[in-house]
Design an enzyme around this catalytic site. Structure first.
Site, PDB file in Angstrom:
ATOM      1  N   HIS A 326       0.807  -1.212   0.000  1.00 20.11           N
ATOM      2  CA  HIS A 326       0.000   0.000   0.000  1.00 20.11           C
ATOM      3  C   HIS A 326       0.848   1.273   0.000  1.00 20.11           C
ATOM      4  O   HIS A 326       0.368   2.322  -0.440  1.00 20.11           O
ATOM      5  CB  HIS A 326      -0.952   0.021   1.202  1.00 20.11           C
ATOM      6  CG  HIS A 326      -2.157  -0.846   1.011  1.00 20.11           C
ATOM      7  ND1 HIS A 326      -2.143  -2.200   1.255  1.00 20.11           N
ATOM      8  CD2 HIS A 326      -3.416  -0.551   0.589  1.00 20.11           C
ATOM      9  CE1 HIS A 326      -3.345  -2.701   0.991  1.00 20.11           C
ATOM     10  NE2 HIS A 326      -4.124  -1.731   0.576  1.00 20.11           N
ATOM     11  N   GLY A 327       2.049   1.213   0.490  1.00 24.30           N
ATOM     12  CA  GLY A 327       2.849   2.430   0.472  1.00 24.30           C
ATOM     13  C   GLY A 327       4.174   2.283   1.184  1.00 24.30           C
ATOM     14  O   GLY A 327       4.363   1.387   2.022  1.00 24.30           O
TER      15      GLY A 327
END
Length: 477
Positions: A326-327
């Site tokens: 996700h990041g």
């Protein structure tokens, strides 16, 4: 170009008209138009990254053919790892290089060695995590002989770059989407109507629910040090509905838009906030990503086979990798770790496969327990979302700490919280509507569908006019 922008409102009808009335002669002309439209759609973000998308597409197309044609296992492995290595290499450079460089420098500084991170001045290409996973699943399936390589470059290019799913999914599989792409589509009025209904409902989720909740959630998270317990609890709840309305709204719009062109995409959400435990939540949330990690990471690691220790290891790996996907921030890794901890008791007690079917409520005592389990699961999810939303892990812990130690539950005034109670009422109504829709194929359908459509459009126009928040959360992933 966002799905909820005026530019897209002009773009979509033009492509729809050309697709069905100009380029409708053959499958090849239909696919060629969709590729041109997809490349234009992507170039509206940053035309320079279009070359990266084209290169990634050609890489996986070519290596897929080479893997299939290789007469030796050594040759198959060479082309397979070339594709995997280059794809993950691009993802690592653009998305994770600065994160690892900064983290390494901080680690050296912590042990007394002065170090400054060497950073790259690069912009994260929108959708790179999604189209990279499209290509990876295709190459992996060819390597393990689950599918045959696609020799039509136009068909394969459309599979990777199809604009409804290009920048935020769902993450499609070649086994599902390619067979649809390889045949000529005929116009289906009923499917088109379904698509319009799904687009409108997705816009309601995004514009009315997500964007409104975002205004309040952002104000509370950005000023959490001055917020009381009640405001902080509301902030966590608002963000939970912001990310749900934002991402599931996008997914609904992607599925609806695709139906306009006669193509069916994978379902990505199945009312996850009505889950009775965390395992059920993850079977219902971001389904295409969850199943991707299940099939290409969890099962190859051994899945639920082997000793309990190996099962626990596999669970933590898949949740940590999911968080990292996700990041490039330790907050996402922590979010994944927390969800793994939530999942662990269910695994140890062999209850992770208990709630496979949707539950119905009746007027009896059992329903009270079901609602209680749903609220408990939603509460756990909101706690984890705090780490997902916070800028740092310290901020997340301080946010949660203030909820516990502040213990003030009076209504707290914020300039943009003047309609706080109205928002709570709106979220409550949305939950009831979602509960009512959970057994329906299309939310805006059936009895009074024209009235529902009109009310939805009015709500979109009314809230969209005054909303300053336009972006989709998952575009940054």
């Amino acid at each position: 170009m966002f799905f909820n922008s005026l530019a897209f409102a002009v773009f979509l009808p033009i492509v729809f008209f050309l697709y069905w009335f100009v380029f409708n002669k053959t499958k090849n002309t239909q696919n060629a138009l969709l590729i041109i439209a997809s490349y234009y759609f992507y170039s509206c973000w940053d035309w320079r990254f279009l070359f990266l998308l084209v290169f990634s597409t050609f890489l996986d197309y070519y290596t897929g053919i080479r893997i299939e044609k290789s007469s030796t296992e050594k040759g198959r492995k060479f082309w397979f790892w070339l594709s995997v290595g280059v794809n993950l290499g691009f993802l690592g450079i653009f998305k994770y290089y600065n994160f690892f460089s900064t983290s390494f420098a901080q680690m050296l500084t912590a042990v007394g060695v002065k170090a400054s991170p060497i950073l790259l001045d690069v912009i994260l290409p929108v959708g790179i995590s999604f189209y990279t996973f499209h290509g990876l699943s295709y190459v992996i399936d060819i390597y393990y002989k689950r599918i045959k390589a696609e020799y039509n470059f136009v068909d394969y290019s459309l599979f990777v770059s199809y604009f409804p799913l290009l920048v935020a999914g769902p993450i499609e599989r070649a086994t599902h989407l390619l067979p649809e792409i390889k045949v000529k589509r005929e116009f289906d009025l009923e499917k088109a109507k379904e698509g319009v209904c799904q687009i409108i409902w997705g816009l309601v989720k995004k514009v009315v629910i997500a964007d409104t909740c975002a205004t309040y959630a952002n104000a509370i998270f950005d000023n959490y040090a001055t917020m009381n317990s009640w405001s902080l609890i509301l902030g966590a709840i608002y963000f939970a509905f912001q990310i749900y309305g934002d991402f599931s709204g996008y997914s609904d719009m992607a599925l609806g838009i695709s139906k306009l062109f006669g193509l069916d995409l994978l379902r990505n959400f199945n009312y996850p906030y009505f889950s009775r435990d965390i395992a059920e939540f993850w079977r219902r949330w971001h389904i295409s990503l969850t199943t991707w990690f299940r099939d290409y990471l969890y099962i190859p690691l051994g899945g639920s086979k082997g000793s309990k220790a190996m099962q626990i290891r596999n669970v933590f790996i898949i949740f940590l990798v999911s968080g990292f996907w996700h990041g490039a921030n330790w907050t996402y890794v922590t979010w994944g770790f927390i969800n793994a901890l939530y999942f662990l008791p269910l695994l140890l007690l062999s209850r992770n496969r208990n709630n496979l079917e949707a539950e119905t409520l009746k007027w009896n005592f059992d329903s009270v327990g079901i609602i209680g389990r749903m609220l408990y699961t939603f509460s756990l999810t909101c706690i984890a979302w705090v780490f997902f939303r916070a800028k740092t892990i310290s901020d997340a812990f301080l946010y949660l700490k203030r909820i516990v130690v502040n213990r003030e539950f009076s209504s707290q005034y914020l300039l943009n919280e003047r309609y706080n109670y109205e928002l709570l009422l709106m979220v409550g109504v949305f939950v009831l509507v979602e509960w009512n829709n959970r057994t329906k194929e299309e939310p805006i359908s059936g009895k009074y569908n024209t009235v529902k459509m009109a009310l939805a459009i009015v709500a979109i126009l009314a809230f969209g006019t005054y909303s300053d928040y336009k972006e989709f959360i998952y575009f940054q992933f």
